[in-house]
Scaffold this active site. Structure first.
Site, PDB file in Angstrom:
ATOM      1  N   ARG A   1       3.401  -2.115  -0.416  1.00 16.21           N
ATOM      2  CA  ARG A   1       2.538  -2.552  -1.518  1.00 16.21           C
ATOM      3  C   ARG A   1       2.812  -3.995  -1.990  1.00 16.21           C
ATOM      4  O   ARG A   1       1.869  -4.743  -2.208  1.00 16.21           O
ATOM      5  CB  ARG A   1       2.622  -1.584  -2.705  1.00 16.21           C
ATOM      6  CG  ARG A   1       2.269  -0.134  -2.346  1.00 16.21           C
ATOM      7  CD  ARG A   1       2.022   0.737  -3.556  1.00 16.21           C
ATOM      8  NE  ARG A   1       0.800   0.379  -4.226  1.00 16.21           N
ATOM      9  CZ  ARG A   1       0.724  -0.291  -5.346  1.00 16.21           C
ATOM     10  NH1 ARG A   1       1.822  -0.641  -5.976  1.00 16.21           N
ATOM     11  NH2 ARG A   1      -0.438  -0.602  -5.862  1.00 16.21           N
TER      12      ARG A   1
ATOM     13  N   CYS B   1      11.471  -9.098  10.176  1.00 17.37           N
ATOM     14  CA  CYS B   1      11.292 -10.503  10.559  1.00 17.37           C
ATOM     15  C   CYS B   1       9.926 -11.028  10.171  1.00 17.37           C
ATOM     16  O   CYS B   1       9.086 -11.323  11.021  1.00 17.37           O
ATOM     17  CB  CYS B   1      11.531 -10.644  12.060  1.00 17.37           C
ATOM     18  SG  CYS B   1      13.186 -10.130  12.451  1.00 17.37           S
ATOM     19  N   GLU B   2       9.670 -11.096   8.887  1.00 24.37           N
ATOM     20  CA  GLU B   2       8.416 -11.640   8.354  1.00 24.37           C
ATOM     21  C   GLU B   2       8.723 -12.186   6.977  1.00 24.37           C
ATOM     22  O   GLU B   2       9.406 -11.521   6.187  1.00 24.37           O
ATOM     23  CB  GLU B   2       7.377 -10.531   8.158  1.00 24.37           C
ATOM     24  CG  GLU B   2       6.948  -9.856   9.417  1.00 24.37           C
ATOM     25  CD  GLU B   2       5.433  -9.669   9.493  1.00 24.37           C
ATOM     26  OE1 GLU B   2       4.689 -10.325   8.751  1.00 24.37           O
ATOM     27  OE2 GLU B   2       5.036  -8.847  10.329  1.00 24.37           O
TER      28      GLU B   2
ATOM     29  N   TYR C   1      -0.493  -6.151  -1.382  1.00 25.82           N
ATOM     30  CA  TYR C   1      -1.330  -6.394  -2.569  1.00 25.82           C
ATOM     31  C   TYR C   1      -0.626  -7.267  -3.608  1.00 25.82           C
ATOM     32  O   TYR C   1      -1.083  -7.344  -4.739  1.00 25.82           O
ATOM     33  CB  TYR C   1      -1.655  -5.067  -3.287  1.00 25.82           C
ATOM     34  CG  TYR C   1      -2.040  -3.908  -2.410  1.00 25.82           C
ATOM     35  CD1 TYR C   1      -3.236  -3.912  -1.702  1.00 25.82           C
ATOM     36  CD2 TYR C   1      -1.224  -2.778  -2.311  1.00 25.82           C
ATOM     37  CE1 TYR C   1      -3.601  -2.827  -0.919  1.00 25.82           C
ATOM     38  CE2 TYR C   1      -1.588  -1.691  -1.538  1.00 25.82           C
ATOM     39  CZ  TYR C   1      -2.768  -1.723  -0.838  1.00 25.82           C
ATOM     40  OH  TYR C   1      -3.123  -0.643  -0.074  1.00 25.82           O
TER      41      TYR C   1
ATOM     42  N   GLU D   1     -10.420  13.319  -8.567  1.00 25.63           N
ATOM     43  CA  GLU D   1      -9.581  13.084  -7.380  1.00 25.63           C
ATOM     44  C   GLU D   1      -8.419  12.131  -7.669  1.00 25.63           C
ATOM     45  O   GLU D   1      -8.274  11.114  -6.992  1.00 25.63           O
ATOM     46  CB  GLU D   1     -10.428  12.474  -6.255  1.00 25.63           C
ATOM     47  CG  GLU D   1     -11.565  13.324  -5.778  1.00 25.63           C
ATOM     48  CD  GLU D   1     -12.443  12.632  -4.745  1.00 25.63           C
ATOM     49  OE1 GLU D   1     -13.167  13.324  -4.023  1.00 25.63           O
ATOM     50  OE2 GLU D   1     -12.407  11.372  -4.646  1.00 25.63           O
ATOM     51  N   PRO D   2      -7.599  12.418  -8.659  1.00 25.85           N
ATOM     52  CA  PRO D   2      -6.512  11.486  -8.957  1.00 25.85           C
ATOM     53  C   PRO D   2      -5.390  11.556  -7.917  1.00 25.85           C
ATOM     54  O   PRO D   2      -5.060  12.638  -7.424  1.00 25.85           O
ATOM     55  CB  PRO D   2      -6.000  11.977 -10.316  1.00 25.85           C
ATOM     56  CG  PRO D   2      -6.352  13.421 -10.349  1.00 25.85           C
ATOM     57  CD  PRO D   2      -7.575  13.610  -9.511  1.00 25.85           C
ATOM     58  N   GLY D   3      -4.841  10.426  -7.570  1.00 21.93           N
ATOM     59  CA  GLY D   3      -3.683  10.389  -6.679  1.00 21.93           C
ATOM     60  C   GLY D   3      -2.523   9.742  -7.404  1.00 21.93           C
ATOM     61  O   GLY D   3      -1.576  10.385  -7.862  1.00 21.93           O
TER      62      GLY D   3
ATOM     63  N   GLY E   1      -8.565   7.016  -9.229  1.00 22.35           N
ATOM     64  CA  GLY E   1      -8.458   5.603  -9.593  1.00 22.35           C
ATOM     65  C   GLY E   1      -7.780   5.296 -10.905  1.00 22.35           C
ATOM     66  O   GLY E   1      -7.552   4.131 -11.226  1.00 22.35           O
TER      67      GLY E   1
ATOM     68  N   TYR F   1       1.514   5.929  -2.516  1.00 20.18           N
ATOM     69  CA  TYR F   1       1.298   4.878  -1.528  1.00 20.18           C
ATOM     70  C   TYR F   1       2.591   4.157  -1.152  1.00 20.18           C
ATOM     71  O   TYR F   1       2.593   2.970  -0.852  1.00 20.18           O
ATOM     72  CB  TYR F   1       0.226   3.883  -2.020  1.00 20.18           C
ATOM     73  CG  TYR F   1      -1.038   4.583  -2.460  1.00 20.18           C
ATOM     74  CD1 TYR F   1      -1.856   5.196  -1.528  1.00 20.18           C
ATOM     75  CD2 TYR F   1      -1.396   4.667  -3.810  1.00 20.18           C
ATOM     76  CE1 TYR F   1      -3.007   5.879  -1.922  1.00 20.18           C
ATOM     77  CE2 TYR F   1      -2.538   5.353  -4.218  1.00 20.18           C
ATOM     78  CZ  TYR F   1      -3.338   5.960  -3.266  1.00 20.18           C
ATOM     79  OH  TYR F   1      -4.465   6.634  -3.664  1.00 20.18           O
TER      80      TYR F   1
HETATM   81  N1  LLP Z   1     -10.694   9.453  -3.959  1.00 19.90           N
HETATM   82  C1  LLP Z   1     -11.033   8.619  -2.970  1.00 19.90           C
HETATM   83  C2  LLP Z   1     -12.299   8.834  -2.260  1.00 19.90           C
HETATM   84  C3  LLP Z   1     -10.176   7.567  -2.621  1.00 19.90           C
HETATM   85  O1  LLP Z   1     -10.510   6.751  -1.630  1.00 19.90           O
HETATM   86  C4  LLP Z   1      -8.954   7.395  -3.317  1.00 19.90           C
HETATM   87  C5  LLP Z   1      -8.029   6.310  -2.966  1.00 19.90           C
HETATM   88  C6  LLP Z   1      -8.627   8.315  -4.334  1.00 19.90           C
HETATM   89  C7  LLP Z   1      -9.530   9.326  -4.636  1.00 19.90           C
HETATM   90  C8  LLP Z   1      -7.341   8.242  -5.126  1.00 19.90           C
HETATM   91  O2  LLP Z   1      -7.209   7.068  -5.828  1.00 19.90           O
HETATM   92  P1  LLP Z   1      -6.018   6.914  -6.900  1.00 19.90           P
HETATM   93  O3  LLP Z   1      -6.277   7.920  -7.991  1.00 19.90           O
HETATM   94  O4  LLP Z   1      -4.745   7.167  -6.211  1.00 19.90           O
HETATM   95  O5  LLP Z   1      -6.143   5.529  -7.375  1.00 19.90           O
HETATM   96  N2  LLP Z   1      -2.934   1.898  -0.981  1.00 19.90           N
HETATM   97  C9  LLP Z   1      -3.475   1.423  -2.232  1.00 19.90           C
HETATM   98  C10 LLP Z   1      -4.431   2.401  -2.863  1.00 19.90           C
HETATM   99  C11 LLP Z   1      -5.596   2.784  -1.971  1.00 19.90           C
HETATM  100  C12 LLP Z   1      -6.461   3.839  -2.585  1.00 19.90           C
HETATM  101  C13 LLP Z   1      -7.437   4.380  -1.596  1.00 19.90           C
HETATM  102  N3  LLP Z   1      -8.280   5.406  -2.094  1.00 19.90           N
HETATM  103  C14 LLP Z   1      -2.315   1.077  -3.158  1.00 19.90           C
HETATM  104  O6  LLP Z   1      -1.166   1.214  -2.752  1.00 19.90           O
HETATM  105  O7  LLP Z   1      -2.535   0.623  -4.279  1.00 19.90           O
END
Ligand code: LLP
Length: 420
Positions: free
Chosen positions: A312, A343-344, A316, A273-275, A239, A372
């Site tokens: 995105r 077409c949106e 959002y 759990e960083p993404g 997050g 994402y």
């Molecule tokens: N761990 C869990 C259990 C999660 O559900 C998520 C993301 C992460 C880790 C990684 O979160 P991050 O570090 O990337 O913020 N599609 C949306 C974001 C959805 C995130 C869902 N869960 C966007 O484009 O902003």
């Protein structure tokens, strides 16, 4: 910081002018910088070094096999949410002992596959899920390691679709429910409850909600220990927010300095759990201008990438910086919407932007699209999904070829044949 820099009026990814990539691979094109990807991973690793955490990269952010391989080679674990992501991490050669599995809807076959693979643990989101895991593990004569996902009921102050840790959300268990379920888990023969997990949302730019959540989790951990539960892991989720525009998120160092004092006394092994933090600013989407259409109040720059390539902004109202990769025309900035061919009316990449005069063939970069972006791409309007290129220094490698109509039609043509 990232390795997409403008040099003499032209955008480079590391040592390569992105226009050279466009010439070779066409648009829409996702381009990633390996140096940026790895440097963001290392920022977290260094910041949290005092606790030597297992950093489980969140595969959903960008699940390209080459990205997974790069991170796994640095020692990353993976956070997965589906059987499909399990196959991806296995294909990328990630050791199962570094894989954690979250998500509210794990099916029986998905649970069985993960048990067979020998993942580190499931992050459990509900009582029926725990019962199901116990049952499936029992059939397989195994014991499943689990962490219970706690919903600490804190507001992460992010977009409502990506906040996950309040009681209105479908995720995790309230603290009283978790206490009850830990008790249940001890009676179950085929689960071993080894940890607590939380993930309070995404694109969180302040550390405050984490501190609130961790305080609540610490109280829970004390209570659980007092009740005789042997915990080993604390998973703090992902997050951490990044800079898209004018955000001022905490740096990894500041983040760690704030949370480590709360975590260390618990004596638990930390999982993160960083993404987005790792991959978000490691990618750009390149797109070519098709038409410039003058409207009454503003112009529409119609490009060859749409909401199917990057959803995105539509989903959002997310802001991504957009700019021409090469300054070729002079003239005053013009007010325009950068829109796709779909077409949106919701098909836009940027609204009310001030861009220099543009014409057919100019290439625009849509920034901070490593997370994402491609992961949420679709075939809407029967559009082919983009290619992806990974740059390292002066070398570029295609890590996903552009889709063809044969790829897209394969499942349907196969089905039509099978019916006969
Ligand atoms: N761990 C869990 C259990 C999660 O559900 C998520 C993301 C992460 C880790 C990684 O979160 P991050 O570090 O990337 O913020 N599609 C949306 C974001 C959805 C995130 C869902 N869960 C966007 O484009 O902003």
């Amino acid at each position: 910081m990232d390795e997409f820099k403008v040099r003499q009026g032209e955008l480079f990814c590391e040592e390569i002018p992105v226009l050279a990539l466009v010439k070779k691979y066409g648009t829409p094109l996702y381009v990633y910088s390996r140096a940026t990807l790895l440097s963001h991973f290392h920022k977290i690793q260094t910041a949290f070094a005092p606790l030597s955490p297992l950093i489980c990269y969140s595969v959903k952010a960008n699940s390209n096999l080459s990205i997974l391989k790069e991170l796994a080679a640095q020692g990353a674990g993976m956070d997965i949410v589906s059987g499909g992501e399990l196959v991806r991490v296995q294909t990328a050669g990630v050791p199962a002992a570094r894989v954690v599995y979250a998500g509210v809807g794990k099916t029986r076959p998905e649970i069985a596959e993960a048990l067979r693979a020998g993942i580190l643990m499931f992050n459990v989101e509900s009582e029926p899920e725990l019962q199901r895991i116990n049952h499936v593990a029992g059939q397989m004569k195994k014991v499943a390691r689990v962490a219970l996902r706690i919903n600490p009921d804190v507001d992460a102050k992010t977009h409502q679709y990506i906040t996950t840790g309040t009681k209105e959300n479908k995720f995790g268990l309230s603290i009283p429910m978790a206490l009850g379920l830990f008790r249940e888990a001890r009676k179950m023969k085929h689960v071993s409850a080894v940890g607590v997990h939380m993930h309070i949302g995404s694109q969180i730019t302040s550390v405050t909600p984490y501190l609130q959540a961790l305080k609540r989790l610490s109280v829970l951990v004390d209570e659980l220990r007092a009740a005789g539960h042997a915990l080993e892991y604390l998973n703090m989720g992902g997050g951490m927010g990044i800079i898209y525009d004018e955000e001022q998120p905490q740096t990894a160092d500041a983040f760690a300095r704030a949370v480590v004092p709360l975590i260390r006394p618990l004596g638990l092994k930390l999982i993160l759990e960083p993404g987005r933090f790792i991959v978000g600013n490691a990618g750009v989407l390149l797109t070519s201008v098709q038409y410039v259409k003058r409207g009454h109040v503003k112009s529409f720059v119609i490009v060859d990438a749409g909401m199917n390539d990057l959803i995105r902004p539509s989903l959002y109202h997310a802001h991504h910086q957009i700019f021409p990769v090469k300054k070729s025309r002079s003239g005053r900035l013009q007010l325009c919407d950068v829109v796709g061919p779909i077409c949106e009316s919701g098909d836009f990449l940027g609204k009310d932007r001030h861009l220099p005069p543009l014409a057919e063939g100019d290439v625009l970069a849509v920034r901070s699209t490593g997370a994402y972006g491609m992961a949420m791409a679709s075939n809407y309007n029967s559009r082919l999904r983009a290619a992806e290129v990974l740059v390292s220094g002066s070398k570029a490698a295609v890590i996903r070829r552009r889709e063809t109509m044969a790829d897209v039609l394969a499942t349907e043509l196969g089905a039509a044949k099978a019916k006969k």
